[in-house]
Structure formats: structure tokens, C-alpha cells
Motif scaffolding. Structure first.
Motif: not given
Length: 351
Positions: A51-56, A254-260, A28-33, A287-293
Motif C-alpha cells: 500500500d505504499w506510499p501510505p495514506h497518512l 506541497p506533497s508533504s502538506n497534502v500527505g499529512l 531513502m529509496r523505497h526499493s532500498t527500504l 520525506d519522499p519515502l513516506l510521501f512518494g515524491s
């Protein structure tokens, strides 16, 4: 043809590719959320707004619980069939803008069934929305039905039987997601046997929060044809050789691996090492909605942090298509378009 020093690299959004690791709500797009939450009266925590994207950090149980809680809150804004149709249409629009000619989106219908009339109506709604989005954008869409590791294996068998019923309407694979630490792959062998018999690709998650043994169970017990993440195969050379020999595609995010917290930085995700070992890779945004990319960013990271040349990036795109369930005509068109992308000179290159 040689590029001048400092010439601009080829546009990665124009590189034809397939996206094989994308979760439904997480697309989902962040703007849509934010918009839907306001309309539905759903309170969003700061992590999903200011604080989006969240620090996970999900390498411990508490961190994973927080990640899952944010995901569940995001899913709660999807309350009408129109919301699901909008999500898929916008996702397909975003994929088209990033060069995806084929998308396989993963959904666990159990998370939506109570709101949309049960498992079967939910699957039929998602498939109908996918066909609409495909027609509107030109992006081919396959649906992966995913079981949840934290639920009973009998629930997974129910989902596998349901998925097989819709193989002629757009369901292309059967997955297994959620926290690896709370559900071993071998417990779900029966569900994957049903999926295999029905002609579905086996695409479980493994080797993200747990190490090589988790991947080995996916490979040996579930007979995985793709593995979601799989990056920790790099820790076991014999296992990695088996993955290479079997032609299993690893969906590396990659972005997810860093985010988690699986990797400290994108440079620490073993994209280059896996590639040079001969593993087939399909970069994914998870999950672009949570990882921001989104997807292009993953290719940008391969270029910037791992030194992938345009020829190697084109090969990554080919591998994503090769590991997909895309029809042969779609594959051929995308392969031809990749050749065309490479044939175009870089901006600023000498003729």
C-alpha cells in the motif's frame, strides 16, 4: 522568442536548484527500504510495501503517531555503517538526477546513536558518508543537525554543542523537528543561542500542524533564518510581512502538506499567495519515502496547480539557493546555470 501553442515546457529536472528540506531516513529509496528489510529480517507493514506510499493523516495525535511509527520502522533497517553510506550515496544520486546542485539533509543523531556508538560517532559517520556521496555525484551536501521537540530541551543543547564542533566539516545548520503540538519553540531558545553563536543557520520547523503563533516563536525566540514549512503564515498578514522584511526563507513542501492533511490538495497549499506576498521560498520533498515524491514533483505542482511560469520557477530555484548555506562558488555556478536553463528555448518553440 515565443513558444508555439502546445509546445513542451522546459524540463524541470534540468533546472538547477537547492534542496533544503529533506530528512535523513525519509530520503531513502523505497526499493532500498524493501531490500534492507528483507536482508535484516525487519517486518514491514502493508503501508510500506503493497500500500505504499501510505495514506497518512497527521492533523490529530493518533495520525501523527502512525506517521512516526512508520518512520521509526523505516529507520530500523539502517543497521550498519554501510547502510548509512548507501542511503546518502543513493540520495545524492537521486538529487543529481533532479537537478539539485546543493543538498542540506537533516538528521537527528539521537535516533541512531545507540546503534552506531553514540552521538559523536554517528555525526562523524554521517559527515564522512556525505563527503563520499558528494565526491561520487558532484552534489554539494551540508548537514543540518536537528533536535527533537518531544525530547528535553537539555538534549537539544547537547546536540547544538555537538553541531557547532563540526561546522568546519559540513554541519551547516541546527533544526527543530517532530510534532509542534508537543514541544513549544521557546523551550529550545538556549539550544538555538548556542547554534547562533557557533555560526550555524537556525532552521526550525513551524507553521505546519500549528498556526501562526508557532511560526512567530520560531522567528522571535529562535531567530530563525529559515522555517521548515511555515505555510500557515498566510493566516497572519503582519507575521508574513515580518517574514518578508527579514528575508526568512520558508521551506514549503506541497506533497508533504497534502500527505499529512495540512492541505486537502496541492492546489490548497498557498505557494502562489506566499510567493506573490514576497516571501522567499524553497520547495522541499520532506520525506519522499513516506510521501512518494521527490523534489522535481514539487516544482511540477507549482507549475500545474499554481500556474508558475518558467521564469517564476527559475526564481523559486534561485530563492532555494539564496536561502542555503552553499559556498559562494557553488551559488554563483548554480545561478549561472539557472540563467542558462532559461535561455534555452522550449521544445517546439519558434527560433
Amino acid at each position: 522568442m515565443e513558444a508555439r501553442s502546445g509546445s513542451a515546457p522546459r524540463d524541470l529536472a534540468a533546472l538547477p536548484k537547492a534542496h533544503l528540506h529533506l530528512h535523513f531516513t525519509g530520503s531513502m529509496r523505497h526499493s532500498t527500504l524493501v531490500e534492507l528489510a528483507a536482508e535484516r529480517g525487519v517486518h514491514l507493514p502493508d503501508a510500506l510495501v503493497e500500500d505504499w506510499p501510505p495514506h497518512l493523516q497527521a492533523t490529530d495525535e493518533r495520525g501523527w503517531f502512525r506517521f512516526q511509527r512508520l518512520y521509526d520502522i523505516a529507520r530500523s533497517v539502517l543497521q550498519t555503517p554501510g547502510d548509512l553510506r548507501r542511503l546518502l550515496r543513493e540520495t545524492a544520486e537521486d538529487e543529481a538526477a533532479e537537478g539539485s546542485g546543493w543538498l542540506e539533509i537533516q538528521v537527528d543523531p539521537s535516533g541512531y546513536a545507540a546503534r552506531f556508538g553514540g552521538l559523536t560517532p554517528t555525526v562523524e559517520l554521517v559527515l564522512d558518508a556525505a563527503r563520499e556521496a558528494e565526491a561520487a555525484t558532484g552534489v554539494g551536501i551540508g548537514v543540518v543537525i536537528a533536535a527533537n521537540r518531544t525530547r528535553h530541551p537539555l538534549d537539544a543543547k547537547t546536540l547544538a554543542r555537538l553541531a557547532v564542533r563540526y561546522t568546519d566539516q559540513g554541519v551547516v545548520g541546527f533544526g527543530l523537528s517532530n510534532d509542534e503540538r508537543r514541544g513549544r519553540a521557546y523551550d529550545f531558545e538556549g539550544a538555538f543561542r548556542i547554534a547562533h553563536r557557533g555560526g550555524l543557520l537556525a532552521v526550525p520547523h513551524g507553521g505546519e500542524l500549528l498556526g501562526p503563533q508557532s511560526i512567530r516563536e520560531c522567528l522571535e525566540t529562535l531567530e530563525a533564518e529559515r522555517i521548515g514549512h511555515g505555510v500557515r503564515a498566510i493566516e497572519d498578514r503582519r507575521l508574513l510581512d515580518k517574514i518578508v522584511d527579514r528575508g526568512v526563507t520558508l521551506e514549503v513542501c506541497p506533497s508533504s502538506n497534502v500527505g499529512l492533511g495540512v492541505a486537502r490538495t496541492a492546489a490548497d497549499v498557498p505557494v502562489r499567495d506566499l510567493f506573490e506576498a514576497g516571501a522567499r521560498l524553497a520547495l522541499g520533498a520532506d520525506d519522499p519515502l513516506l510521501f512518494g515524491s521527490r523534489l522535481v514533483r514539487q516544482y511540477e505542482l507549482a507549475r500545474a496547480d499554481h500556474g508558475f511560469t518558467d521564469e517564476e520557477l527559475a526564481e523559486l530555484a534561485r530563492q532555494s539557493i539564496g536561502g542555503s548555506a552553499a559556498p559562494e562558488a557553488v551559488r554563483k555556478r548554480l545561478f549561472d546555470e539557472i540563467d542558462g536553463w532559461l535561455a534555452r528555448p522550449q521544445a517546439g518553440a519558434d527560433a
